[in-house]
Motif scaffolding. Structure first.
Motif, PDB file in Angstrom:
ATOM      1  N   THR A   1       0.835  -1.208   0.000  1.00  0.00           N
ATOM      2  CA  THR A   1       0.000   0.000   0.000  1.00  0.00           C
ATOM      3  C   THR A   1       0.867   1.255   0.000  1.00  0.00           C
TER       4      THR A   1
ATOM      5  N   GLN B   1      -7.514   8.334  11.456  1.00  0.00           N
ATOM      6  CA  GLN B   1      -7.297   7.985  10.048  1.00  0.00           C
ATOM      7  C   GLN B   1      -8.587   8.147   9.274  1.00  0.00           C
TER       8      GLN B   1
ATOM      9  N   ARG C   1     -10.888   6.082   7.887  1.00  0.00           N
ATOM     10  CA  ARG C   1     -12.114   5.312   8.127  1.00  0.00           C
ATOM     11  C   ARG C   1     -12.880   5.765   9.355  1.00  0.00           C
TER      12      ARG C   1
ATOM     13  N   SER D   1      -7.904  10.626   4.486  1.00  0.00           N
ATOM     14  CA  SER D   1      -6.904   9.789   5.117  1.00  0.00           C
ATOM     15  C   SER D   1      -5.575  10.472   4.829  1.00  0.00           C
TER      16      SER D   1
ATOM     17  N   LYS E   1      -1.983   9.302   2.977  1.00  0.00           N
ATOM     18  CA  LYS E   1      -1.594   9.297   1.554  1.00  0.00           C
ATOM     19  C   LYS E   1      -1.000  10.672   1.229  1.00  0.00           C
TER      20      LYS E   1
ATOM     21  N   ARG F   1      -2.185  -5.168  -7.469  1.00  0.00           N
ATOM     22  CA  ARG F   1      -1.830  -3.753  -7.319  1.00  0.00           C
ATOM     23  C   ARG F   1      -0.420  -3.623  -6.765  1.00  0.00           C
TER      24      ARG F   1
HETATM   25  N1  F0G Z   1     -10.508   6.422   1.163  1.00  0.00           N
HETATM   26  C1  F0G Z   1      -9.627   6.020   0.229  1.00  0.00           C
HETATM   27  C2  F0G Z   1      -9.787   6.491  -1.185  1.00  0.00           C
HETATM   28  C3  F0G Z   1      -8.575   5.144   0.573  1.00  0.00           C
HETATM   29  O1  F0G Z   1      -7.716   4.745  -0.371  1.00  0.00           O
HETATM   30  C4  F0G Z   1      -8.460   4.716   1.913  1.00  0.00           C
HETATM   31  C5  F0G Z   1      -7.389   3.806   2.307  1.00  0.00           C
HETATM   32  C6  F0G Z   1      -9.399   5.185   2.861  1.00  0.00           C
HETATM   33  C7  F0G Z   1     -10.409   6.041   2.440  1.00  0.00           C
HETATM   34  C8  F0G Z   1      -9.345   4.763   4.300  1.00  0.00           C
HETATM   35  O2  F0G Z   1      -8.369   5.466   4.965  1.00  0.00           O
HETATM   36  O3  F0G Z   1      -6.801   3.667   5.739  1.00  0.00           O
HETATM   37  O4  F0G Z   1      -6.722   5.996   6.682  1.00  0.00           O
HETATM   38  O5  F0G Z   1      -8.594   4.501   7.254  1.00  0.00           O
HETATM   39  N2  F0G Z   1      -6.681   3.156   1.469  1.00  0.00           N
HETATM   40  C9  F0G Z   1      -5.549   2.282   1.728  1.00  0.00           C
HETATM   41  C10 F0G Z   1      -5.133   1.574   0.468  1.00  0.00           C
HETATM   42  C11 F0G Z   1      -5.732   1.377   2.890  1.00  0.00           C
HETATM   43  O6  F0G Z   1      -4.263   0.683   0.551  1.00  0.00           O
HETATM   44  O7  F0G Z   1      -5.599   1.911  -0.631  1.00  0.00           O
HETATM   45  P1  F0G Z   1      -7.563   4.863   6.229  1.00  0.00           P
END
Ligand code: F0G
Length: 467
Positions: free
Chosen positions: A50, A99, A101, A254, A257, A405
């Motif tokens: 990731t 984070q 979520r 989040s 990223k 991925r």
């Molecule tokens: N929204 C998007 C577009 C994401 O890609 C992710 C997490 C989240 C929300 C959730 O955020 O992990 O901080 O709670 N994506 C990671 C991935 C886990 O590997 O694509 P989070």
């Protein structure tokens, strides 16, 4: 093919990594039940699982950690974060969360009732799970251009406005929220255009639907807009981001990223009452609303990350590196999702292994192959992740594609590391006809990809490849 972009930084702190021997890697795979989520990270050489929370911080961010104000309420780092987020988004209320979520969980708990509809260009997994958790219905309406995964289209992340209007007509008054995920992770890190944002916002306004951005990769989105949308070129990346946010009612992020931090997130909204209700809920589940489950130093790292991310030097390098990896893999024989997205390369393992049917998980064959060949960790996004039995209907679900991925952590790996990934792929490609599939030996009821244990099916020929 273009050269690997030159890193706009030099390396000041290093973390040793080690490639286990082939025999050790085989043993680790067996111990892990052929599921790379079960591997110890220190047994991984190049980790492309990731891009979330895996980036390297800058010296300014590390410096900021020492400026952490660890007061329970009203720490100065909160005010810094608030100022930076208000500047980029224009939303007055900024509430940190630990984070992405947890931000989703609070917002959807407050905004949705059972039976409500949420429409998105594509819900990320946790977003979908949080909508379902409320008894609401998530509907994905991605742009029709993304059905052909190899066709070049500049804005495959867009939402399909025609189908959005149709859905609103067929469910009058029941669509409560529209989520634009920027970039659209699940269709390959594809951007959403400003034009699409405007159209979606206009529909939302007409039907009294709240427009929210899931903006984990908003800076990569702004970069693609600056490169691909003609009437936006010449504007600064911050101006483009500001324009996008100006059409919405709020966002969540989040920050693991494009916040360039290892942990963190936030909610930012215009609505005073909604903000007040989020703050009330925060106290129960995340922490006092000025720290949101984070240390003061974490808030500072995110604030500084957001100040750094919208620079052309960084984003050109960032997207250029992902593109370089995609083009190199493509040259080595891979069929990849096009255009190459902002944070990851998606390889079509179904196309690579036509003799392995979806129920024998060709994506897992490639994922295991990458670890075997180079100690490289990737993730299957296919029938292990999205297949299995629907817990509600009992029906067998089918993944739309058998992808793997390769997500690239920010500012972590060099051209040499990624060359190693390409070399490993070349060997796997040469041996593709002899590769075999997998069978699931154990799985959990939900999100089975995290915990499943698998068995490798006998290969057509037993010989191994590579070093
Ligand atoms: N929204 C998007 C577009 C994401 O890609 C992710 C997490 C989240 C929300 C959730 O955020 O992990 O901080 O709670 N994506 C990671 C991935 C886990 O590997 O694509 P989070």
């Amino acid at each position: 093919m273009s050269d690997h972009p030159i890193e706009p930084f030099r390396i000041k702190a290093v973390e040793p990594i080690r490639l286990l021997t082939r025999g050790e890697r085989e043993q680790r795979l067996t111990d892990a039940g052929f599921n790379v989520f079960n591997l110890k990270a220190e047994d991984v050489y190049i980790d492309l699982l990731t891009d979330s929370g895996t980036g390297a911080m800058s010296q300014r961010q590390w410096g900021g950690l020492l400026q952490g104000d660890e007061s329970y309420a009203g720490c100065r780092n909160y005010y810094h974060l608030q100022e930076v987020v208000q500047d980029i988004t224009g939303y007055p209320h900024v509430i940190p969360t630990h984070q992405g979520r947890s931000a989703e969980h609070m917002l959807f708990t407050l905004l949705l009732e059972k039976g409500d509809y949420v429409v998105s260009n594509t819900h990320f997994d946790t977003t979908r799970a949080n909508v379902l958790y409320r008894g609401a219905i998530p509907i994905d309406l991605p742009d029709p251009s993304c059905t052909d995964v190899t066709a070049d289209h500049p804005f495959k992340g867009n939402l399909d406005c025609e189908r959005f209007e149709e859905l609103i007509q067929s469910k009058p008054g029941r669509v409560k929220v529209c989520v634009l995920t920027i970039t659209n992770n699940s269709v390959g890190g594809q951007p959403v255009s400003v034009t699409n944002v405007k159209q979606v916002a206009e529909i939302c306004k007409r039907h009294d639907i709240r427009l929210m951005f899931d903006c984990a990769r908003f800076a990569e989105n702004a970069w693609f807009v600056s490169q691909r949308e003609h009437d936006q070129s010449g504007r600064s990346l911050k101006e483009i981001a500001q324009t996008i946010f100006s059409y919405g009612d709020g966002c969540w992020m989040s920050s693991k990223k494009d916040g360039l931090a290892n942990i963190g997130g936030f909610v930012a909204v215009r609505d005073d009452e909604l903000a007040e209700r989020v703050r009330e809920m925060m106290v129960v589940i995340e922490g006092f609303p000025t720290y949101g489950g984070l240390a003061g130093r974490d808030l500072e790292a995110v604030a500084r990350g957001l100040e750094e991310v919208l620079t052309a030097e960084y984003l050109e390098y960032r997207t250029g590196q992902v593109e370089w990896l995609g083009e190199s893999l493509s040259e080595a024989g891979a069929q990849i999702v096009r255009p190459i997205g902002g944070h990851a390369v998606f390889i079509d393992a179904g196309a690579m292994y036509p003799h392995i049917p979806p129920h024998q998980f060709p994506g897992q064959t490639l994922t295991v192959g990458f670890y075997r060949e180079g100690g490289i960790r990737t993730v299957e996004i296919g029938s292990i992740m999205f297949g299995g039995t629907d817990p509600e209907t009992g029906k067998q679900m089918q993944a739309p594609h058998e992808f793997v991925r390769l997500a690239i952590p920010r500012r972590v790996y060099t051209a040499t590391h990624l060359q190693l990934v390409v070399d490993a792929y070349r060997r796997l490609y040469a041996a593709r006809e002899r590769a075999s599939g997998f069978a699931i030996e154990y799985q959990s009821r939900f999100l089975r990809h995290f915990t499943a244990r698998l068995r490798e099916l006998p290969s057509r020929e037993s010989e191994t490849v590579g070093r």
